[in-house]
Design a protein around this motif. Structure first.
Motif, PDB file in Angstrom:
ATOM      1  N   TRP A  54      -0.501  27.713  17.789  1.00 12.45           N
ATOM      2  CA  TRP A  54      -0.194  26.787  18.887  1.00 12.45           C
ATOM      3  C   TRP A  54      -0.901  27.243  20.138  1.00 12.45           C
ATOM      4  O   TRP A  54      -0.863  28.421  20.438  1.00 12.45           O
ATOM      5  N   PRO A  55      -1.512  26.382  20.877  1.00 11.65           N
ATOM      6  CA  PRO A  55      -1.736  24.954  20.663  1.00 11.65           C
ATOM      7  C   PRO A  55      -3.099  24.639  20.066  1.00 11.65           C
ATOM      8  O   PRO A  55      -3.376  23.495  19.745  1.00 11.65           O
ATOM      9  N   TRP A  58      -3.233  23.005  16.344  1.00  2.87           N
ATOM     10  CA  TRP A  58      -2.558  21.709  16.361  1.00  2.87           C
ATOM     11  C   TRP A  58      -3.317  20.707  17.215  1.00  2.87           C
ATOM     12  O   TRP A  58      -3.419  19.526  16.863  1.00  2.87           O
ATOM     13  N   GLY A  59      -3.850  21.157  18.335  1.00  2.00           N
ATOM     14  CA  GLY A  59      -4.671  20.279  19.167  1.00  2.00           C
ATOM     15  C   GLY A  59      -5.907  19.800  18.433  1.00  2.00           C
ATOM     16  O   GLY A  59      -6.298  18.634  18.524  1.00  2.00           O
ATOM     17  N   ILE A  62      -4.952  17.132  15.931  1.00  2.00           N
ATOM     18  CA  ILE A  62      -4.765  15.866  16.648  1.00  2.00           C
ATOM     19  C   ILE A  62      -6.119  15.249  16.983  1.00  2.00           C
ATOM     20  O   ILE A  62      -6.319  14.043  16.834  1.00  2.00           O
ATOM     21  N   GLN A  63      -7.067  16.067  17.400  1.00  2.00           N
ATOM     22  CA  GLN A  63      -8.391  15.554  17.742  1.00  2.00           C
ATOM     23  C   GLN A  63      -9.094  14.958  16.526  1.00  2.00           C
ATOM     24  O   GLN A  63      -9.715  13.892  16.626  1.00  2.00           O
ATOM     25  N   LEU A  82      -1.561   9.235  21.533  1.00  2.00           N
ATOM     26  CA  LEU A  82      -1.382  10.636  21.133  1.00  2.00           C
ATOM     27  C   LEU A  82      -2.530  11.508  21.634  1.00  2.00           C
ATOM     28  O   LEU A  82      -2.321  12.620  22.129  1.00  2.00           O
ATOM     29  N   SER A  86      -2.240  14.537  24.324  1.00  2.00           N
ATOM     30  CA  SER A  86      -2.660  15.901  23.977  1.00  2.00           C
ATOM     31  C   SER A  86      -3.652  16.439  25.000  1.00  2.00           C
ATOM     32  O   SER A  86      -3.640  17.627  25.317  1.00  2.00           O
ATOM     33  N   TYR A  89      -1.749  17.383  28.136  1.00  2.00           N
ATOM     34  CA  TYR A  89      -1.119  18.678  27.895  1.00  2.00           C
ATOM     35  C   TYR A  89      -2.152  19.803  28.010  1.00  2.00           C
ATOM     36  O   TYR A  89      -1.909  20.820  28.657  1.00  2.00           O
ATOM     37  N   ALA A  90      -3.316  19.602  27.377  1.00  2.00           N
ATOM     38  CA  ALA A  90      -4.370  20.620  27.419  1.00  2.00           C
ATOM     39  C   ALA A  90      -4.807  20.884  28.856  1.00  2.00           C
ATOM     40  O   ALA A  90      -5.019  22.036  29.250  1.00  2.00           O
ATOM     41  N   CYS A 114      -8.499  12.255  28.406  1.00  2.00           N
ATOM     42  CA  CYS A 114      -7.152  11.764  28.698  1.00  2.00           C
ATOM     43  C   CYS A 114      -7.206  10.343  29.262  1.00  2.00           C
ATOM     44  O   CYS A 114      -6.528   9.442  28.771  1.00  2.00           O
TER      45      CYS A 114
END
Length: 158
Positions: A54-55, A58-59, A62-63, A82, A86, A89-90, A114
């Motif tokens: 993490w992260p 998981w990032g 998602i990508q 999503l 993400s 968050y990043a 984003c």
């Protein structure tokens, strides 16, 4: 002249949205594959993300998933939402501590991804998408039938 330009812009909108979605999806996918498999380039830190970490890992997942979904236009709004979240968050977790502005904290790509994906949440998939095929099979219609030319923002107002 203005009427012709306005007509051309309105008629081309779904195709331009599709091109935007596909390019953003491809770039997002490339960021994920770089972090997971060091392809097509080496990751920024020099090594790939550890499985389950993490992260980073998981990032990257998602990508890859959201990027692929955006490219083919499947679940476009959800994938863009999503992906946008993400990247927000990043940006705030990884970049914000290094400076107030993206240019100061190396967070330009996170901020751009984003906001680009946030825009796709509202624009939808455009043309050439699996979402469009599903809409037609359900009898809902295509993009141009769902959103008429008078709906939405005016691009050129003479």
């Amino acid at each position: 002249m203005t009427t012709t330009l306005r007509t051309w812009l309105t008629d081309s909108g779904a195709y331009v949205i599709a091109a935007f979605r596909i390019v953003i999806g491809f770039l997002f996918l490339c960021h994920g594959t770089t972090s997971l498999w060091a392809w097509p380039a080496e990751p920024y830190g020099g090594s790939t993300a550890e499985i389950g970490a993490w992260p980073g890992w998981w990032g990257a997942v998602i990508q890859v998933v959201c990027g692929a979904a955006l490219i083919v236009g499947f679940g476009t709004r959800l994938a863009a939402f999503l992906g946008s979240g993400s990247m927000a968050y990043a940006y705030f977790w990884s970049h914000q501590a290094d400076g107030a502005l993206p240019i100061q904290n190396d967070g330009e790509s996170a901020a751009l991804f984003c906001w680009a994906m946030f825009l796709i949440v509202f624009l939808g998939s455009g043309a050439f998408s699996i979402d469009g095929v599903i809409r037609r099979l359900r009898g809902v219609g295509d993009v141009d039938e769902v959103r008429t030319k008078t709906d939405g923002p005016v691009l050129v107002d003479a």
